[in-house]
Design a protein around this motif. Structure first.
Motif, PDB file in Angstrom:
ATOM      1  N   VAL A   1       1.931   6.581  -7.019  1.00  0.00           N
ATOM      2  CA  VAL A   1       0.904   7.480  -7.550  1.00  0.00           C
ATOM      3  C   VAL A   1       1.292   8.939  -7.310  1.00  0.00           C
ATOM      4  O   VAL A   1       1.133   9.782  -8.204  1.00  0.00           O
ATOM      5  N   GLN A   2       1.821   9.238  -6.146  1.00  0.00           N
ATOM      6  CA  GLN A   2       2.254  10.616  -5.864  1.00  0.00           C
ATOM      7  C   GLN A   2       3.380  11.041  -6.799  1.00  0.00           C
ATOM      8  O   GLN A   2       3.422  12.180  -7.254  1.00  0.00           O
TER       9      GLN A   2
ATOM     10  N   LEU B   1       0.828  -1.209   0.000  1.00  0.00           N
ATOM     11  CA  LEU B   1       0.000   0.000   0.000  1.00  0.00           C
ATOM     12  C   LEU B   1       0.859   1.254   0.000  1.00  0.00           C
ATOM     13  O   LEU B   1       0.628   2.190  -0.782  1.00  0.00           O
ATOM     14  N   GLU B   2       1.881   1.284   0.847  1.00  0.00           N
ATOM     15  CA  GLU B   2       2.767   2.446   0.913  1.00  0.00           C
ATOM     16  C   GLU B   2       3.500   2.657  -0.413  1.00  0.00           C
ATOM     17  O   GLU B   2       3.607   3.790  -0.899  1.00  0.00           O
ATOM     18  N   ASN B   3       3.966   1.565  -1.029  1.00  0.00           N
ATOM     19  CA  ASN B   3       4.644   1.683  -2.323  1.00  0.00           C
ATOM     20  C   ASN B   3       3.698   2.200  -3.392  1.00  0.00           C
ATOM     21  O   ASN B   3       4.076   3.040  -4.217  1.00  0.00           O
ATOM     22  N   ALA B   4       2.458   1.720  -3.385  1.00  0.00           N
ATOM     23  CA  ALA B   4       1.478   2.173  -4.375  1.00  0.00           C
ATOM     24  C   ALA B   4       1.164   3.646  -4.194  1.00  0.00           C
ATOM     25  O   ALA B   4       1.070   4.405  -5.171  1.00  0.00           O
ATOM     26  N   GLU B   5       1.006   4.079  -2.955  1.00  0.00           N
ATOM     27  CA  GLU B   5       0.737   5.502  -2.683  1.00  0.00           C
ATOM     28  C   GLU B   5       1.903   6.373  -3.149  1.00  0.00           C
ATOM     29  O   GLU B   5       1.695   7.415  -3.780  1.00  0.00           O
ATOM     30  N   ASN B   6       3.121   5.951  -2.847  1.00  0.00           N
ATOM     31  CA  ASN B   6       4.300   6.719  -3.272  1.00  0.00           C
ATOM     32  C   ASN B   6       4.415   6.765  -4.795  1.00  0.00           C
ATOM     33  O   ASN B   6       4.770   7.799  -5.365  1.00  0.00           O
TER      34      ASN B   6
END
Length: 68
Positions: free
Chosen positions: A17-18, A10-15
């Motif tokens: 996308v940002q 989840l953290e990797n996906a959020e980073n």
């Protein structure tokens, strides 16, 4: 353990996308696509030549093998 992995994903996906939404997003995507293409298309070294079978010679060989 699985919850830790899910949180990391989840953290990797959020980073990711940002990063894409940011100022350098298009540049990043262009570099990423170029790298994916480079990894997908590889030029292999030729180790040996391809040999083609001659059906007539194979039939002659079979006939000689059957005689013995």
């Amino acid at each position: 353990m699985q919850s830790i992995v899910r949180l990391a994903v989840l953290e990797n996906a959020e980073n990711f996308v940002q990063m894409i939404k940011g100022l350098c997003g298009k540049e990043f995507l262009d570099r990423w696509i170029l790298q994916l293409k480079a990894d997908a298309v590889r030029h292999r070294k030729v180790k040996s030549e391809v040999g083609y079978l001659d059906h007539e010679k194979m039939e002659e060989k079979d006939e000689l093998d059957n005689v013995a």
